[in-house]
Design a protein around this motif. Structure first.
Motif, mmCIF file in Angstrom:
data_model
loop_
_atom_site.group_PDB
_atom_site.id
_atom_site.type_symbol
_atom_site.label_atom_id
_atom_site.label_comp_id
_atom_site.label_asym_id
_atom_site.label_seq_id
_atom_site.Cartn_x
_atom_site.Cartn_y
_atom_site.Cartn_z
ATOM 1 N N GLY A 250 34.954 28.752 44.602
ATOM 2 C CA GLY A 250 35.785 29.652 45.407
ATOM 3 C C GLY A 250 37.036 30.097 44.660
ATOM 4 N N LYS A 251 37.674 29.159 43.965
ATOM 5 C CA LYS A 251 38.867 29.495 43.182
ATOM 6 C C LYS A 251 38.528 30.436 42.020
ATOM 7 N N MET A 252 37.347 30.261 41.435
ATOM 8 C CA MET A 252 36.911 31.153 40.358
ATOM 9 C C MET A 252 36.709 32.570 40.887
ATOM 10 N N ILE A 253 36.091 32.688 42.050
ATOM 11 C CA ILE A 253 35.872 34.003 42.651
ATOM 12 C C ILE A 253 37.211 34.694 42.884
ATOM 13 N N LYS A 254 38.157 33.964 43.448
ATOM 14 C CA LYS A 254 39.478 34.535 43.728
ATOM 15 C C LYS A 254 40.182 34.956 42.434
ATOM 16 N N ILE B 125 41.234 38.811 41.542
ATOM 17 C CA ILE B 125 42.622 39.203 41.271
ATOM 18 C C ILE B 125 42.744 39.825 39.884
ATOM 19 N N GLU B 126 42.056 39.240 38.905
ATOM 20 C CA GLU B 126 42.063 39.787 37.544
ATOM 21 C C GLU B 126 41.521 41.210 37.522
ATOM 22 N N ARG B 127 40.552 41.501 38.388
ATOM 23 C CA ARG B 127 39.951 42.835 38.469
ATOM 24 C C ARG B 127 40.755 43.778 39.377
ATOM 25 N N ASN B 128 41.900 43.285 39.875
ATOM 26 C CA ASN B 128 42.786 44.072 40.748
ATOM 27 C C ASN B 128 42.077 44.580 42.000
ATOM 28 N N LEU B 129 41.292 43.710 42.617
ATOM 29 C CA LEU B 129 40.593 44.056 43.852
ATOM 30 C C LEU B 129 41.169 43.261 45.010
ATOM 31 N N THR B 130 41.228 43.890 46.173
ATOM 32 C CA THR B 130 41.576 43.150 47.380
ATOM 33 C C THR B 130 40.306 42.487 47.906
ATOM 34 N N GLN B 131 40.468 41.578 48.838
ATOM 35 C CA GLN B 131 39.292 40.962 49.465
ATOM 36 C C GLN B 131 38.461 42.015 50.169
ATOM 37 N N GLU B 132 39.131 42.969 50.781
ATOM 38 C CA GLU B 132 38.411 44.036 51.483
ATOM 39 C C GLU B 132 37.600 44.887 50.505
ATOM 40 N N GLN B 133 38.186 45.234 49.362
ATOM 41 C CA GLN B 133 37.467 46.031 48.367
ATOM 42 C C GLN B 133 36.258 45.276 47.816
ATOM 43 N N ILE C 55 34.678 37.153 52.365
ATOM 44 C CA ILE C 55 35.259 36.947 51.030
ATOM 45 C C ILE C 55 36.358 35.895 51.122
ATOM 46 N N SER C 56 37.151 35.963 52.163
ATOM 47 C CA SER C 56 38.206 34.975 52.362
ATOM 48 C C SER C 56 37.631 33.563 52.488
ATOM 49 N N THR D 280 28.218 39.702 40.545
ATOM 50 C CA THR D 280 27.706 40.976 40.037
ATOM 51 C C THR D 280 28.713 42.084 40.322
ATOM 52 N N ALA D 281 29.259 42.107 41.534
ATOM 53 C CA ALA D 281 30.263 43.107 41.897
ATOM 54 C C ALA D 281 31.524 42.958 41.048
ATOM 55 N N LEU D 282 31.834 41.729 40.658
ATOM 56 C CA LEU D 282 33.006 41.477 39.823
ATOM 57 C C LEU D 282 32.720 41.718 38.337
ATOM 58 N N LYS D 283 31.479 42.108 38.045
ATOM 59 C CA LYS D 283 31.041 42.320 36.658
ATOM 60 C C LYS D 283 31.285 41.056 35.833
ATOM 61 N N ALA D 284 30.901 39.940 36.416
ATOM 62 C CA ALA D 284 31.042 38.637 35.764
ATOM 63 C C ALA D 284 29.667 38.026 35.576
ATOM 64 N N GLU D 285 29.444 37.457 34.422
ATOM 65 C CA GLU D 285 28.170 36.798 34.135
ATOM 66 C C GLU D 285 28.215 35.374 34.667
#
Length: 108
Positions: free
Chosen positions: A40-44, A48-56, A68-69, A88-93
């Motif tokens: 969960g902390k990794m997702i957050k 944040i690094e990708r400058n996305l809100t939870q809603e986005q 997401i919360s 995938t949405a975060l473009k993270a492997e």
């Protein structure tokens, strides 16, 4: 140097003593919760690094901001499919590593 008579313990020894030894139901539950909390902390952190809100991020994944919360506070209520969609949405492997008693498997 004089000995103080104070014994030190490793983290593993403390977990064995107060949570239960590896393989016990209590220890397995603890380790699972810990992994889900880290996930969960990794997702957050990535969000944040990708400058996305939870809603986005929710819009990209197809879920509500509330989900997401919940994921970020503890991923233990999420399906693996949802977690894969999030990364995938975060473009993270992401990689999976499965260990059996005498074998190890890895998937990317």
């Amino acid at each position: 140097m004089a000995k103080t008579g104070i014994k030190s313990y490793s983290l593993s020894e403390m977990k064995d003593k107060y949570i239960g030894e590896t393989g016990t139901e209590e220890r397995d539950a603890y380790e699972y919760e810990l992994r889900m909390d880290v996930l969960g902390k990794m997702i957050k952190a990535v969000r944040i690094e990708r400058n996305l809100t939870q809603e986005q991020l929710g819009e990209l994944v197809g879920v509500k901001k509330a989900q997401i919360s919940k994921l970020e506070s503890s991923a233990n209520s999420a399906t693996i499919a949802t977690i894969i969609k999030v990364f995938t949405a975060l473009k993270a492997e992401i990689n999976f590593n499965v260990k059996l008693e005498d074998q190890s498997f890895q998937m990317s």
